[in-house]
Each structure stands twice: as C-alpha cells, then as structure tokens.
Write an enzyme that holds these catalytic residues in place. Structure first.
Site, PDB file in Angstrom:
ATOM      1  N   ILE A 188      -4.048 129.774  20.847  1.00 15.05           N
ATOM      2  CA  ILE A 188      -4.175 129.009  19.601  1.00 15.05           C
ATOM      3  C   ILE A 188      -5.618 128.510  19.433  1.00 15.05           C
ATOM      4  CG2 ILE A 188      -3.352 126.973  18.333  1.00 15.05           C
ATOM      5  CD1 ILE A 188      -1.338 129.351  18.545  1.00 15.05           C
TER       6      ILE A 188
ATOM      7  N   GLU B 169     -12.100 122.913  27.336  1.00 18.25           N
ATOM      8  CA  GLU B 169     -10.982 123.456  28.119  1.00 18.25           C
ATOM      9  C   GLU B 169     -11.082 122.890  29.527  1.00 18.25           C
ATOM     10  OE1 GLU B 169      -8.109 125.405  27.969  1.00 18.25           O
ATOM     11  OE2 GLU B 169      -8.083 124.885  30.096  1.00 18.25           O
TER      12      GLU B 169
ATOM     13  N   HIS C 245       6.621 139.356  17.881  1.00 13.01           N
ATOM     14  CA  HIS C 245       7.973 139.337  17.302  1.00 13.01           C
ATOM     15  C   HIS C 245       7.947 139.730  15.836  1.00 13.01           C
ATOM     16  CE1 HIS C 245      10.076 137.452  20.686  1.00 13.01           C
ATOM     17  NE2 HIS C 245       8.987 136.726  20.872  1.00 13.01           N
TER      18      HIS C 245
ATOM     19  N   SER D 181       7.336 129.836  21.502  1.00 13.65           N
ATOM     20  CA  SER D 181       7.555 131.189  21.002  1.00 13.65           C
ATOM     21  C   SER D 181       8.071 131.073  19.567  1.00 13.65           C
ATOM     22  CB  SER D 181       8.582 131.895  21.878  1.00 13.65           C
ATOM     23  OG  SER D 181       8.672 133.231  21.520  1.00 13.65           O
TER      24      SER D 181
END
Ligand SMILES: Cc1cc2nc3c(=O)[nH]c(=O)nc-3n(C[C@H](O)[C@H](O)[C@H](O)COP(=O)(O)OP(=O)(O)OC[C@H]3O[C@@H](n4cnc5c(N)ncnc54)[C@H](O)[C@@H]3O)c2cc1C
Ligand SMILES: Cc1cc2nc3c(=O)[nH]c(=O)nc-3n(C[C@H](O)[C@H](O)[C@H](O)COP(=O)(O)OP(=O)(O)OC[C@H]3O[C@@H](n4cnc5c(N)ncnc54)[C@H](O)[C@@H]3O)c2cc1C
Lengths: 478, 424
Positions: A12, A31, A49, A335
């Site tokens: 993301i 990070e 998906h 997800s």
C-alpha cells in the site's frame, strides 16, 4: 518540511509512493524494517482476486475490481511478474452450487468480467487433478497471480529513483500536530510533514490513535501455508478456491509464478500482529482441507512453511478515511488488499486532492523499471550477457539459476539490500527447493565483499538475524 | 549458435564424475569433458576435512580432500578436458547440453554419451515441516560445514542437531572441537541414520546425547533462533504430549537426509525411482534414456565414497562400451528387480539378461536394523542365491554380487526378487 509523509512500506505504501512520485511533491517515506515489503505483503496468497467476493456496490468491491484491471499494466511497467491464471470456486454439493450463483450475481453487479458457472465436466476438463466429487465451479477469467514483494520493490524503486525520500529503519513512535504541520518522531529522528498517510499495516491502529479519535480496531488473523516444490504432480493451473460456508472461507490451492504449488491459509485470531510462526495444528488443518479440492497433493514435497497476518478489523472492510489536518488512513488493508492496491493508490490521491493538496505533474517522470533475469533470456541473449559481463556466467543459486551478475545489479539497485533475504526478494536466489542451503553462504560472501563489511554483519533477514559470528580462529588468520 | 561435439560429457566433477571419466578414458574414449560448476574438482569431498575416506578403496585412511586429490591426479594424467565454473543448465533427451561459465559464456554441447554425476543436495527445513518461527541460525549441516571448514566462520555457540545423518554427526564433532557446546543430536527414528563408527567417534566420544525417537516440535526466536522444543515421539512418529522440553540454543543444524540432484535428469526425460529419488538404471548403469548413464550420489545416496568410486568406474566402462557399440543394451530379456520385505530399494532396478553378463552387483538398503539375517534372492518363486549378514542397518548400504552361474538360473519374464529374513 515535507509535503507528505507515508508511513509503512508494504504494497500500500509503495503503491501510493509510486503514484505520488508523479507530482511535484516533497515526499518522506518511513519504514521501521531494513527493507520494504517485510509485513503482510511478503506472506500472503499472492492472488489478484477477480472481485466477486466483496458486497455488491461496496467501495471494497470497486477498489478490488479496478485494482485487478490495472494490475497487468502496472506489473509490466515495473517489470514484475504477473500471470493471468483465472480462478475457480469449487462446489461440492447443492448448497455450494447456490453459493456459486449468488457469487456470480454479486460479481456481475461488481463489474467482474466474464464470470461463468461451469458444470462438473467443464471444471474437470480445466483442472484434471481436482477431486472428482465436485459438482461445478465459478470460473473467473480475470484472476491472476503475482510476486507481491517483487511488485512492491518495483514500485518502491521507481518511487525512490523519482525522488521519494525512503528512510528505512525508521520506526514512527510519536506523531503530533503542531500549528500547521505534523511532527513525526522515530527512535532517533524528527521529521515534519504537512500531510500524513498511514499505511502501517499492523502498526496502523497505534498511529491512528495518536493522530485522531479511535475509529477502528485491528484483529490480527494469521494464515499458514505450505509451499510445494515445482515440477511435482499433481500440478494445478488455476487459483482454486473452496466455497465460503459455515466452516469458514476454505483453503485455496494455487500455482505460483515460479511453478510451485501454494496451499493455505487457515484463519486464526492472534494477539501479536507480527507473530508469523507456524503450528502443527494450523498446518494440519490446511493440509486436511486442501485435500478436499485436490486429493493427491504431495505434502512430502513441501519446501517451506510460512504464515502471514491479516490486518483484519471488527467489520469486513478496509479502513480508508481522510481526517482533519491532512491525516489519511489506509488501514486494515486486508485481503483483497494486494489486488486493490493500484486502485487504492489512485483513490488516495483523489482524497488528498479533495483535501486541498495541489498536484502538478513533474516533467520527465518515468514510471518504468527493468530487471535483467538471466534464466528468462533466450540462448543468444544469455551468450551476449556473459560476453558483456562474465559475472552473468557464474550461477550462484542453482535451483532458480540466478547468476552473480544479477546479484551485483541488485546490490547496486535504488534500494540497496542488506540481507540474504533482501537478495532473495530482488533476484529470486534462495527461493527454490533447497531454500538457500546452497547459495546462502555464497550470497553472504558476495554481500560481505561488495558492501565491504565483515560476514558477521550480514543478516539473514530483519535486524538481529545474523548468520555467522565471525572468524573461527582469528589468531591464525592473516 | 555453434554446437560443440564430444563423445562423452560427464556432468559433475566430484568423486563420481572423476572416476567415471578416468575409467572411460582407460577403455579408449578420447573425446571426454568433465563439466563442474565449482572452482575446483572434488565435489563435496573438499569440505570434508575429516578422516575416514578410502579405507576400502586405497586401504588407507584419508581426508576428503586427500581422497579427491588422488582422483584429480588421475584425471590430470590423462587427456581429459576439465571445465570448471561451468554450470550445466539443461540436458535434453537428444543429449544436447546448455552450459554457462564466466570464461566461455553460454554454450551448447552435443554428446554421444552422457554420465550424470551431479551428486546430491541436503533436505531443508521445509522438507521436514518443523513448525515455529523462521529465524536465522537454522541451517543444514552441510552449509555449516562449508562456513566452518571453507570460510573459517563460526556458526554459533549453543548447538542442537536435528537428524543423525553422517554430516550432522561429523559436524557435532567438528563444532565441539571448535569450542561450541552441542546439546543434543535429536533423531525421530528409533535408530540412528548415520554410520555406527560416526555415532561412536562423533557423539559418544564427546558426550553428546543422542535422543532417539525424539524430534524438534517447535522453533523459537524471531531474529536468531533462541530455543527448540524437543519431544519424544510415538510409533507413528507423532510427538507425545507432556514429553516436551525447551532447550535454549542459538543454532539448529539439520541433518535430515540427502536428496539426489536430478533436475537435469528429469529435464532429459530420464525415469526416476520414487524410493531412491535417482534414475532407474539397468545393470550397466544406463538410464531409461539411451546413452545417458548415472553414478554416485545422483543415482542413490552412498555413505562411503569408496563405493561411489567403484560404481562410477563401472559407469565409465559402460559408457565406453556404449560408444564403441560393444553393448546393445536393448538385447537380452528385460528383468525387473523387486525390493521385497526388509528392503527399501535396489540399484539397478532392472537388467537386460544377456548371455555375456559375467556378474551382477546389486546395491540396496534395508528398512530396519537387525542381527543375523539372510538375504534371499528368488526368481520365478525359486530361491537362486542366499547371502548372510551378521548385522544390517538402514544407515549402511549393502551390496551383493551374483555370479554368472546364478544369473543363468534367472527365469526369463519373471521378477528377480530380494528379501530379508532372520537367519535363525
Ligand atoms: C494470509 C494472508 C493472505 C492474503 N492473501 C491475499 C491475496 O491472495 N490477495 C490479495 O489481494 N490480498 C491478500 N492479502 C492481503 C494483502 O496481503 C494485504 O492487504 C497487503 O499486503 C497489505 O499491505 P500493507 O502495505 O497495508 O501492509 P504491510 O505489508 O503489513 O505493510 C505495513 C508496513 O508498515 C511498517 N510499519 C508498521 N508500523 C510502523 C511504524 N510505526 N513506523 C514505520 N513503519 C511501520 C511495517 O513494517 C510494514 O512494512 C492476504 C493477507 C494475508 C495476511
Ligand atoms: C558431509 C559429508 C561427509 C561424508 N563423509 C564421508 C566419510 O567420512 N567417508 C566416506 O567414505 N564418505 C563420506 N561421504 C560420502 C561421499 O563423500 C559422497 O558419497 C561422495 O562425495 C559422492 O560423490 P558424487 O561425485 O556423487 O557427488 P558430489 O561429491 O556431491 O559431487 C557432485 C559434483 O557435481 C557438481 N554438479 C552438480 N550439478 C552440476 C551441474 N548442473 N553442472 C555442473 N556441475 C554440477 C557439483 O558441483 C559437485 O562437484 C560424506 C559425504 C558428505 C556430504
């Protein structure tokens, strides 16, 4: 003062950094780990998906279907693997069959292209290794597979090359709004930014609570996997799902980009969002349920177990929200977060623009990158590569045929690797059946030589994961 | 792209490849090349700096590198081409080889005959499925051996070894000598996997406990390994609840088996044996692909390099015979060998019963340790030979030789079966 600070370098954060690097903005990217893609993004099912799962008309449905549509071109741009395998949801009885019909209706409403309910014969013709007891399936031609860490690296490398200021090993600890900007404190630095994007995965809730009122609660949910060796029968060619039912979401069986078979995940609520251990019980559950789809799976050919932790929340949705003072949450990206990532990045930009951010395209922005992969080249190209640089003639990882030349290029890439696993994510060395048993010592030697540090400083993975302790007999060495 | 031609290409320059090339040369083959991906010949022997090699073959106790050196001299004394740092990437059923090296780049070679001598690799953690975290400090015994012996690096201080294969045992001793504390060698089976002499010399002599019927049930530690959980297992090899204990350590070595390295064989369409994980071969070590032979650890895992050398010399001779068309391997009756009760496998797996076959060497491993055993060889329901053994164990490879007069009794069309039985 930065225009924007992005927290977290998973898929993301990387998608947003890539998207925003197009504009004349000064961007900070924090990070906490020593590389990108070390959170949920490195351990998941790697499936793009189709988008029939999220409720019809929901924002999640829109982001999923759009992300999946954008995925092939984005992967192509940053030279990351993408394979359009298509997926099948398998039905074992009448109740499952009615589930297929409602999934198809939902998918049609979501704009998923080409959905088709197949009968038993059509399904078995597509996927001969399936359990012959199946009664039908839902075929989704737009589904596919990727290498999530590779895509993340591709996006991140472009972003860094295009000027995004990535700071690794910087854990955001406190965040506070002061007059007209956010003050961000890590373990050893202080930064200032006008706007903040919270893409910190399991860490997002803590950051959110410092910035604004509580609005969501993360429920870390672990999933465990088997990864079987390549070239082992039975092989499958589609992503194979089971119908969601009273027993849960089911276990999937899927090919991977490298031709292995990936099987998992179960779902277990856990306390620590970073606990990626595997368990006897979890793996046994996965194996048992997966056999219902493909009875003859050879778990004896397993080359690795792993688990990933979903940033689930109290409701079945992402938490995406633009708050006061330019604080944007891209949180609870569960997800299908990978699939939706390209669309989430565009949506984030829209939200920021609506919040008053001015975006002006930068001239000369180049969103592409190229990686040289010896094994994928033609014989003529291979010959030319070694002629130009003999290091391409030295095979370091024998399972995946990765050469020293590729490893050297990775070491000189925009986000320099500091660990053996970082080399693995960049080149594929160590991903194969011996899992680095052969190339690990060789990669360590190359890293230590090229970085000019002692072997004892080379890491396997995260900070602290040292491999050797130093010289055996320092006194007898010259 | 230009294709080079050789009569015989040997893939792998370990003890197997060297012995095969030397014997093929001595049988008159003149166009031979050994392709070796490492910087030197010798294979795995180069990192085995301990003694114990060559007792059978040279009647002397040599270290691994010394044993290799003898064969390297033999190779150098002949006009055998050696290409180092040369990795074979592909082999097809037409015996066309893709090869890459820093010095010669990417090349194609066409061979009239090929000897597969690629050795083996170690089974990794995924292959045994130990759950837990995935920290650094969990490595195969062979990788540790490479770090310690070749690169002079310390791998850890507090060691647990999982599996009692020979490499693990050797490393138990090696690391003890380096001043490490080896807390235990944990073996899931009820008997050790390695050679009896290694159990004595590498564990007992150093007071390292050998925990049979035990396994590691969990690995702990997020960055570097911090502990393992060890439990006793039942007859089905399932951990017994309540027997678990935690042992702190900073290193876990895996010595849980070697797997023949047959990716190239598979690419060439060579039929493999599920039990050995190596090619199925005939009595002359030819695989199912004509002109492709196999020997050494790529064929089946050996414990002693001496046997590797003998077997590989046979492969070299067979390849030479094939090249001079002395043997028509398709001749004679095709007989399948059957590993009956008490046997895990046999090598060869089948044979062409030709009148000129003088003797037949059969290698096999037994399924369990036993004393006072007989090995019964039957054909068509009739016993044709019997061998006696005082002691057999899965960790020690067995060999029998059937002379011509026994071979004459083999029934055409019937299986040749071997089984193990108590002698009393
Ligand atoms: C088991 C499982 C299976 C899945 N399968 C699929 C699938 O098949 N298809 C699909 O589309 N999606 C799937 N997903 C979802 C997908 O993996 C996630 O949606 C996606 O990876 C989330 O990316 P992210 O960037 O939000 O989070 P992460 O990848 O977790 O990244 C967050 C980053 O933030 C960093 N960070 C955290 N706190 C701080 C701090 N304070 N300071 C600085 N940095 C910080 C972390 O170190 C981490 O790098 C799956 C997820 C799981 C767990
Ligand atoms: C740690 C250890 C300890 C041992 N201890 C003893 C002992 O004490 N006594 C004893 O008698 N025996 C011992 N053995 C057994 C003996 O060393 C082996 O059986 C023997 O080395 C096997 O020989 P090989 O040639 O088949 O395989 P290897 O020695 O493994 O050689 C195979 C060669 O092929 C090369 N190769 C593989 N693939 C390719 C390719 N694609 N292209 C080019 N080259 C390739 C490899 O680089 C390697 O050099 C030990 C073995 C090990 C591993």
């Amino acid at each position: 003062m930065y225009d924007i600070a992005i927290i977290g370098a998973g898929i993301i954060g990387a998608s947003v950094a890539y998207e925003l690097s197009r504009y004349r903005l000064k961007i900070l990217w924090l990070e906490k780990e020593n590389d990108v893609s070390l959170g949920a993004t490195r351990a998941n099912s790697a499936i793009v998906h189709a988008g029939y799962d999220p409720p019809a008309g929901s924002r999640m449905a829109r982001l999923n279907v759009e992300g999946t549509r954008l995925m092939p071109a984005l992967c192509e741009a940053v030279d990351a693997h993408y394979k359009n395998t298509g997926s099948l949801v398998l039905a074992f009885d009448e109740r499952d069959r009615s589930t297929l019909r409602s999934l198809k209706e939902q998918g049609d409403a979501n704009g998923v292209p080409g959905l088709q309910v197949l009968n038993r014969e059509e399904t078995l013709a597509r996927e001969p290794a399936l359990n012959p007891d199946i009664v039908g399936s839902l075929y989704a031609p737009s589904a596919g597979i990727i290498l999530p860490w590779e895509l993340t690296l591709g996006l991140a490398e472009v972003a860094v090359r295009e000027g995004v200021d990535l700071r690794l090993r910087q854990e955001l600890q406190t965040i506070r709004y002061e007059a007209d900007h956010w003050k961000l404190e890590t373990q050893n630095e202080t930064y200032q930014a006008r706007r903040v994007i919270n893409a910190a995965g399991q860490g997002a809730e803590k950051i959110h609570r410092q910035a604004t009122e509580p609005a969501f609660h993360l429920l870390p949910t672990r999933g465990e996997y088997y990864l079987l060796d390549k070239a082992v029968d039975p092989q499958v060619s589609h992503v194979l799902f089971q119908c969601p039912g009273p027993l849960g979401k089911g276990i999937l069986v899927t090919p991977t980009i490298h031709g292995n078979t990936l099987i998992g995940p179960n779902a277990e609520l856990i306390e620590d969002g970073e606990d990626t251990s595997t368990t006897y019980a979890g793996l046994a559950e996965v194996a048992q349920k997966a056999r219902r789809s493909v009875p003859n799976l050879r778990f004896g050919e397993n080359i690795r177990h792993f688990s990933g932790v979903r940033a689930n929340r109290e409701v079945d949705d992402f938490y995406i929200a633009m708050h006061d003072k330019g604080f944007l949450d891209l949180a609870a990206i569960k997800s299908p977060g990978l699939s939706a990532a390209p669309a989430i990045a565009l949506y984030a930009r829209e939200l920021l623009e609506a919040d008053g951010l001015e975006v002006q395209p930068r001239e000369g922005w180049n969103g592409r990158r190229k990686v040289r992969r010896f094994a994928e080249r033609s014989p003529e190209d291979k010959a030319a590569m070694v002629d130009a640089n003999p290091a391409f003639g030295r095979v370091i990882c024998r399972c995946q045929t990765i050469t020293e030349g590729e490893i050297l290029e990775a070491i000189r890439s925009p986000i320099p690797p500091v660990s053996i696993d970082a080399i693995k994510r960049r080149t594929g060395a160590g991903l194969g059946r011996c899992q680095g048993g052969f190339c690990g010592p060789r990669v360590l030697e190359i890293l230590s030589r090229e970085l000019g540090v002692d072997p004892a400083e080379i890491l396997q993975d995260k900070d602290g994961s040292y491999i050797v302790l130093g010289d055996n007999r320092p006194e007898v060495r010259i | 792209m230009k294709t080079q031609q050789y009569d015989l290409v040997v893939i792998g320059g370990g003890p197997a490849g060297m012995a095969a090339a030397v014997s093929a040369y001595d049988q008159g083959v003149r166009s031979i090349v050994i392709l070796e991906r490492d910087k030197q010949l010798g294979g795995i022997l180069n990192q085995c700096i301990h003694n114990g090699f060559g007792l059978h073959h040279f009647k002397e106790e040599l270290s691994g590198p010394e044993y290799a050196e003898r064969y390297i001299k033999d190779v150098r004394a002949r006009d055998i081409e050696v290409r180092l740092e040369s990795m074979v990437l592909d082999l097809n059923s037409e015996r066309i080889i893709q090869l890459v090296s820093p010095s010669h780049g990417f090349e194609l070679i066409e061979a009239k005959a090929v000897i597969l001598a690629m050795g083996s690799r170690e089974r990794a953690r995924g292959g045994i499925g130990t759950p837990g975290t995935r920290p650094a400090g969990v490595l195969t015994a062979g990788a540790a051996q490479r770090y310690v012996n070749l690169e002079g690096q310390r791998v850890g201080e507090n060691i647990v070894i999982l599996g009692s294969g020979d490499i693990g045992l050797i490393m138990a001793r090696r690391l003890s000598l380096e001043g490490c504390k080896v807390h235990a060698c944990v073996e899931i089976m009820s008997e050790p996997g390695g050679l009896a002499r290694n159990i004595v010399q590498c564990l007992q002599d150093f007071d390292i406990p050998l925990l049979l019927s035990h396994t590691v049930t969990r690995i702990e530690g997020k960055k570097r390994i911090e502990a393992v959980h060890i439990a006793k297992v039942d007859m089905q090899m399932r951990p017994i609840p309540g027997t678990e204990r935690r042992v702190a350590c900073d290193t876990l070595l895996l010595s849980v088996g070697l797997i023949p390295e047959n990716e190239l064989s598979r690419a060439a369409g060579v039929e493999l044996d599920n039990r050995t994980k190596g090619p199925q071969v005939f009595e002359n070590l030819q695989t199912s692909v004509p002109g492709v032979f196999a020997c050494g650890n790529v064929l089946h895992i050996h414990d002693l390099v001496d046997h590797v050398s003998d077997e590989s010399a046979r492969a070299g001779r067979a390849a030479a015979a094939y090249l001079s068309k002395q043997t028509d391997t398709a001749g004679g009756d095709l007989i399948a060998l059957e590993a009956g009760r008490g046997l895990r496998y046999t090598v060869p797996q089948r044979l062409h019963l030709r009148p000129d076959l003088e003797k037949l060497d059969i290698f096999f491993r037994v399924t369990h340790t036993a004393e006072e055993q007989k090995i019964i060889v039957e054909s068509g329901g009739k016993q044709i030979a019997l061998f006696r053994r005082v002691h057999v164990a899965p960790g020690e490879m067995e060999k029998i030789t059937l002379p011509a007069k026994v071979l004459a009794e083999i029934q055409p069309g019937a299986k040749l079966s071997l089984r193990l039985e108590a002698a009393l």
